[in-house]
Design an enzyme around this catalytic site. Sequence first.
Site, PDB file in Angstrom:
ATOM      1  CB  CYS A 103       8.400  -9.309 -33.094  1.00 25.81           C
ATOM      2  SG  CYS A 103       9.117 -10.049 -31.609  1.00 25.81           S
ATOM      3  NE  ARG A 104       3.345  -9.441 -34.837  1.00 22.86           N
ATOM      4  CZ  ARG A 104       2.115  -9.547 -34.387  1.00 22.86           C
ATOM      5  NH1 ARG A 104       1.222 -10.197 -35.111  1.00 22.86           N
ATOM      6  NH2 ARG A 104       1.762  -9.031 -33.232  1.00 22.86           N
ATOM      7  CG  ASP A 138       3.932 -11.969 -32.345  1.00 30.56           C
ATOM      8  OD1 ASP A 138       5.163 -11.821 -32.509  1.00 30.56           O
ATOM      9  OD2 ASP A 138       3.274 -11.366 -31.488  1.00 30.56           O
TER      10      ASP A 138
HETATM   11  P1  4NP Z   1       5.131  -8.083 -31.727  1.00 31.26           P
HETATM   12  O1  4NP Z   1       5.394  -9.398 -30.820  1.00 31.26           O
HETATM   13  O2  4NP Z   1       3.724  -7.648 -31.427  1.00 31.26           O
HETATM   14  O3  4NP Z   1       5.319  -8.562 -33.121  1.00 31.26           O
HETATM   15  O4  4NP Z   1       6.175  -7.067 -31.292  1.00 31.26           O
HETATM   16  C1  4NP Z   1       5.283  -9.429 -29.433  1.00 31.26           C
HETATM   17  C2  4NP Z   1       6.275  -8.870 -28.649  1.00 31.26           C
HETATM   18  C3  4NP Z   1       6.199  -8.941 -27.285  1.00 31.26           C
HETATM   19  C4  4NP Z   1       5.122  -9.570 -26.685  1.00 31.26           C
HETATM   20  C5  4NP Z   1       4.123 -10.141 -27.465  1.00 31.26           C
HETATM   21  C6  4NP Z   1       4.204 -10.058 -28.836  1.00 31.26           C
HETATM   22  N1  4NP Z   1       5.050  -9.668 -25.270  1.00 31.26           N
HETATM   23  O5  4NP Z   1       4.176 -10.407 -24.758  1.00 31.26           O
HETATM   24  O6  4NP Z   1       5.868  -9.025 -24.575  1.00 31.26           O
END
Ligand code: 4NP
Length: 155
Positions: free
Chosen positions: A13-14, A123
């Site tokens: 995501c981020r 997030d």
């Molecule tokens: P990110 O967000 O750290 O911004 O990529 C997430 C993506 C997946 C998960 C948690 C946060 N997950 O629990 O799979």
Amino acid sequence: MVNVLFVCLGNICRSPMAEAVFRHIVQEEGLADQIKVDSAGTSNWHIGKRPHEGTLAKLEELNVSSAGMSGRQLEVNDLEEFDYIIGMDESNIGNIREILNEPSHPKIFRFLDLTDLRKDVPDPYYTGDFDETHELIIEGSHALLRKIKAEHQLI
Ligand code: 4NP
């Protein structure tokens, strides 16, 4: 060459959004041959996966390329490879320090600590708000580019 690494938890995501947006800005500034951009996750949950559909939709809307991006996990070598290792939130910073075995290093910092906001990038995996995350990433990216230009005498 200046090497920049964005890091979040999942690397879907981020941090891929920050990688694509920052690379786009770097290209617009004509600095693509001087600044290399990558991203990684502290978890191993999404290795080899494409970014989240919300991140991809936002990038597509903005005409920002996501070509070739796939999830990878932060690794010990990254501490040597990269000049800037940028966590999206405080919890990422803790995990980065643990994985890199580096309690405190100036090249490791939280993205929005470069701005007056001094807060976590929320997030969107949990908030669902990819627009808010994008706006904060834009703000952080401009601050980061100013810092890199100043520290590396780039025009
Ligand atoms: P990110 O967000 O750290 O911004 O990529 C997430 C993506 C997946 C998960 C948690 C946060 N997950 O629990 O799979």
